[in-house]
Structures are given as C-alpha cells and as structure tokens.
Write a protein that holds these residues in place. Structure first.
Motif, PDB file in Angstrom:
ATOM      1  N   GLU A 157      50.255 143.456  26.363  1.00  0.00           N
ATOM      2  CA  GLU A 157      48.856 143.490  25.934  1.00  0.00           C
ATOM      3  C   GLU A 157      47.928 143.869  27.092  1.00  0.00           C
ATOM      4  O   GLU A 157      46.931 144.589  26.891  1.00  0.00           O
ATOM      5  N   VAL A 158      48.238 143.418  28.292  1.00  0.00           N
ATOM      6  CA  VAL A 158      47.449 143.804  29.471  1.00  0.00           C
ATOM      7  C   VAL A 158      47.450 145.335  29.630  1.00  0.00           C
ATOM      8  O   VAL A 158      46.401 145.965  29.832  1.00  0.00           O
ATOM      9  N   ALA A 159      48.639 145.919  29.505  1.00  0.00           N
ATOM     10  CA  ALA A 159      48.746 147.378  29.639  1.00  0.00           C
ATOM     11  C   ALA A 159      48.050 148.092  28.491  1.00  0.00           C
ATOM     12  O   ALA A 159      47.404 149.129  28.678  1.00  0.00           O
ATOM     13  N   HIS A 160      48.188 147.526  27.296  1.00  0.00           N
ATOM     14  CA  HIS A 160      47.564 148.136  26.117  1.00  0.00           C
ATOM     15  C   HIS A 160      46.044 148.190  26.274  1.00  0.00           C
ATOM     16  O   HIS A 160      45.382 149.171  25.904  1.00  0.00           O
ATOM     17  N   VAL A 185      58.716 137.667  40.548  1.00  0.00           N
ATOM     18  CA  VAL A 185      57.700 136.690  40.161  1.00  0.00           C
ATOM     19  C   VAL A 185      57.965 135.384  40.920  1.00  0.00           C
ATOM     20  O   VAL A 185      59.083 134.858  40.866  1.00  0.00           O
ATOM     21  N   GLY A 186      56.962 134.899  41.615  1.00  0.00           N
ATOM     22  CA  GLY A 186      57.107 133.624  42.320  1.00  0.00           C
ATOM     23  C   GLY A 186      57.989 133.754  43.552  1.00  0.00           C
ATOM     24  O   GLY A 186      57.865 134.703  44.322  1.00  0.00           O
ATOM     25  N   THR A 187      58.903 132.817  43.718  1.00  0.00           N
ATOM     26  CA  THR A 187      59.742 132.745  44.916  1.00  0.00           C
ATOM     27  C   THR A 187      60.847 133.796  44.880  1.00  0.00           C
ATOM     28  O   THR A 187      61.674 133.788  43.960  1.00  0.00           O
ATOM     29  N   ALA A 188      60.860 134.699  45.852  1.00  0.00           N
ATOM     30  CA  ALA A 188      61.816 135.805  45.838  1.00  0.00           C
ATOM     31  C   ALA A 188      63.063 135.469  46.641  1.00  0.00           C
ATOM     32  O   ALA A 188      62.982 134.950  47.750  1.00  0.00           O
ATOM     33  N   ARG A 189      64.237 135.794  46.076  1.00  0.00           N
ATOM     34  CA  ARG A 189      65.479 135.756  46.844  1.00  0.00           C
ATOM     35  C   ARG A 189      65.496 136.961  47.786  1.00  0.00           C
ATOM     36  O   ARG A 189      65.046 138.054  47.418  1.00  0.00           O
ATOM     37  N   ALA A 190      66.093 136.758  48.953  1.00  0.00           N
ATOM     38  CA  ALA A 190      66.179 137.856  49.934  1.00  0.00           C
ATOM     39  C   ALA A 190      66.896 139.066  49.337  1.00  0.00           C
ATOM     40  O   ALA A 190      66.513 140.217  49.568  1.00  0.00           O
ATOM     41  N   VAL A 218      49.281 144.910  35.275  1.00  0.00           N
ATOM     42  CA  VAL A 218      50.433 144.141  34.783  1.00  0.00           C
ATOM     43  C   VAL A 218      51.030 143.324  35.919  1.00  0.00           C
ATOM     44  O   VAL A 218      51.347 142.143  35.755  1.00  0.00           O
ATOM     45  N   ARG A 219      51.138 143.938  37.078  1.00  0.00           N
ATOM     46  CA  ARG A 219      51.717 143.220  38.218  1.00  0.00           C
ATOM     47  C   ARG A 219      50.846 142.006  38.585  1.00  0.00           C
ATOM     48  O   ARG A 219      51.360 140.936  38.896  1.00  0.00           O
ATOM     49  N   GLU A 220      49.533 142.190  38.551  1.00  0.00           N
ATOM     50  CA  GLU A 220      48.624 141.081  38.877  1.00  0.00           C
ATOM     51  C   GLU A 220      48.714 139.967  37.830  1.00  0.00           C
ATOM     52  O   GLU A 220      48.542 138.790  38.152  1.00  0.00           O
ATOM     53  N   ALA A 221      48.974 140.351  36.585  1.00  0.00           N
ATOM     54  CA  ALA A 221      49.025 139.349  35.503  1.00  0.00           C
ATOM     55  C   ALA A 221      50.371 138.630  35.448  1.00  0.00           C
ATOM     56  O   ALA A 221      50.471 137.552  34.860  1.00  0.00           O
ATOM     57  N   ALA A 222      51.398 139.229  36.032  1.00  0.00           N
ATOM     58  CA  ALA A 222      52.746 138.666  35.923  1.00  0.00           C
ATOM     59  C   ALA A 222      52.855 137.407  36.778  1.00  0.00           C
ATOM     60  O   ALA A 222      52.704 137.465  37.993  1.00  0.00           O
ATOM     61  N   ALA A 223      53.102 136.271  36.131  1.00  0.00           N
ATOM     62  CA  ALA A 223      53.220 134.994  36.831  1.00  0.00           C
ATOM     63  C   ALA A 223      54.136 134.095  36.014  1.00  0.00           C
ATOM     64  O   ALA A 223      54.408 134.376  34.831  1.00  0.00           O
ATOM     65  N   VAL A 224      54.608 133.048  36.640  1.00  0.00           N
ATOM     66  CA  VAL A 224      55.476 132.094  35.953  1.00  0.00           C
ATOM     67  C   VAL A 224      54.766 131.592  34.685  1.00  0.00           C
ATOM     68  O   VAL A 224      53.600 131.191  34.740  1.00  0.00           O
ATOM     69  N   GLY A 225      55.455 131.671  33.547  1.00  0.00           N
ATOM     70  CA  GLY A 225      54.910 131.190  32.278  1.00  0.00           C
ATOM     71  C   GLY A 225      54.267 132.264  31.428  1.00  0.00           C
ATOM     72  O   GLY A 225      53.996 132.028  30.242  1.00  0.00           O
ATOM     73  N   VAL A 226      53.998 133.425  32.012  1.00  0.00           N
ATOM     74  CA  VAL A 226      53.402 134.528  31.238  1.00  0.00           C
ATOM     75  C   VAL A 226      54.511 135.236  30.461  1.00  0.00           C
ATOM     76  O   VAL A 226      55.604 135.470  30.985  1.00  0.00           O
ATOM     77  N   SER A 227      54.238 135.580  29.203  1.00  0.00           N
ATOM     78  CA  SER A 227      55.273 136.228  28.394  1.00  0.00           C
ATOM     79  C   SER A 227      55.235 137.748  28.556  1.00  0.00           C
ATOM     80  O   SER A 227      54.212 138.334  28.941  1.00  0.00           O
TER      81      SER A 227
END
Ligand code: MG
Ligand code: MG
Length: 255
Positions: free
Chosen positions: A42-45, A118-123, A27-36
């Motif tokens: 479904e990835v976990a399922h 996801v993406g750019t992280a705030r400190a 799930v962590r690898e699949a999580a990206a900007v635009g992914v629902s």
C-alpha cells in the motif's frame, strides 16, 4: 528486436524511474518489525497514485504464472529469491527482505529492486546484501558502448561466484521500455566479449539474484509465483534500470 531509445525517450524514462526510486525509498522506510507485506504494498501504491503513475506488476501474467499478479510490489522474504506475493505476513526481527517494484509513467516503465534487513541484521545477511549491490554496480560499470551483453553478465556473475553465492539459472535482467520486459535478456552469468554489442539508446534492467547457501537450485512455492531456494538459505536481489549512452551508463532508477 532491441529498440533503441532517443535521448528524449531516455529523459522520459528517467521520470518513470524516479517514481520507482521514491517508492522503494518509502517502502524501505516503512519496513519495520510488525509491518505486513500488504502494508508495504500500500505504501508503494500510494506513491504511484501521487505521481499519476500505474503499475506494470499489477495484473501481470507471464506464461509461467498461474494467476495475474495481485500487487504492485514483489516482496520476497528470507529464502524467497524473487516474485514474492505480498500477504498478511508481518515482518520479524532479522528478516531479509527483497522488494521489486515497477512504475509506468507517460507510457514508459522503470524497474528496480532493493534488499535489506529489518531490525537486527546477521553478519551473513549484510554480506549477502552488500554483494548483491556490488554485483549490480559491476554490471552497471560494464554497461558501456563498445562492450557486449556478455560483459555485463560476466561482471555480475564474477562478483557473485567470487563471494561463494549461487545464481538461479533462467532468471535475470532484460530490456526495458514501453513494456517492462523487452529484448534483450541480460543473464546474471556469461562469457565476456559475447552477445549483442551495447549501443547508445539501449535501456536494460540489470538484476543480480544471489543465493546465500552457494547452490543454484530453486523452486516455485505453492502460490505459483514465489521462487524459493532449494537449500533453504536466504537470497538477495538488487536491480536498476540503466540507459547505455555515449557518455556512459545512466541509472534511470537512481535513488
Ligand atoms: Mg524488477
Ligand atoms: Mg526486472
């Protein structure tokens, strides 16, 4: 009643825990900007199907819940602390996501959670996530024979409070076994030297939940499931299922 697991049972629980670890990594690898969030579900399922495992989350209905839980992950974004219901929301740059996931394999349950940006992280979000992981590590370090439940709670709570974060009262860790939620409760704050003595064969989910704004208040969203911070700040959640053994804590959901 607290059920002590045999060494064989703990080995079987490790197999369930490994399915959980694989799913969270996927799930962590699949999580990206635009992914629902539903796509992450479904990835976990799919990991569950591949392993021949089932979901203790899907259809789960504790007393506070208005409806059976409709998914195999909890996906809690930004000011959601825990129990977020996956929907069509698409991840945006900088979102702080907590994923909680359980698997049941051969009658045993594993339960674990991760938080990440996801993406750019705030400190501030990086610090919040790292503190959640440090609080979890401190709780695990205290999960040794000779200590008590209060020592775990104190270890977790001390890390959270020292960093200035809030702790939602009333939610925390728990025993794990044939069912996802067993005795004893494992609070995220407590007094050292108090509570049930820890023994070889106890299996506990330790799960710090941190509120970044430093206040403790939370409320249920209109869906009746998602818990959100009252101050609107972001939250993080980290969890492992841990066996207490004479040889020290064994992380059954290690990734
Ligand atoms: Mg969990
Ligand atoms: Mg749990």
């Amino acid at each position: 009643m607290v059920e002590l697991k045999t060494d064989t049972s703990m080995d079987e629980m490790y197999e369930a825990g490994q399915v959980v670890g694989r799913a969270l990594t996927a799930v962590r690898e699949a999580a990206a900007v635009g992914v629902s969030l539903l796509e992450l579900d479904e990835v976990a399922h799919q990991v569950l199907r591949d392993a021949g495992a089932s979901s203790p989350f899907l259809g789960y209905r504790p007393s506070f819940a208005p409806t059976p839980f409709p998914a195999v992950i909890c996906a809690s974004v930004n000011d959601a602390i825990v129990h977020g219901v996956p929907d069509h929301y698409r991840l945006r740059d900088g979102d702080l996501v907590s994923i909680d996931f359980g698997a049941e394999l051969n009658g045993w349950v594993g339960d674990s959670a991760i938080s990440f940006v996801v993406g750019t992280a705030r400190a501030a979000d990086v610090r919040l996530v790292e503190t959640a992981e440090r609080a979890l590590a401190a709780g695990i370090e205290a999960a040794v024979v000779g200590n008590r439940i209060g020592d775990i709670a104190h270890a977790v709570g001390t890390v959270c409070r020292a960093a200035g974060y809030g702790i939602p009262d009333g939610f925390g860790g728990h025993g794990v076994g044939r069912r996802m939620h067993e005795d004893p409760p494992v609070p995220n704050e407590g007094r050292p030297g108090r509570g049930l003595p820890l023994r070889h064969g106890m299996v506990l989910a330790i799960e710090p939940m941190l509120i970044g704004g430093g206040t403790d208040g939370y409320h249920a969203a209109p869906d009746g499931w998602t818990l959100r911070t009252n101050d609107g700040s972001r939250a993080a959640h980290a969890e492992h299922t841990v066996a207490i053994t004479d040889a020290g804590p064994r992380i059954l959901t290690a990734r």
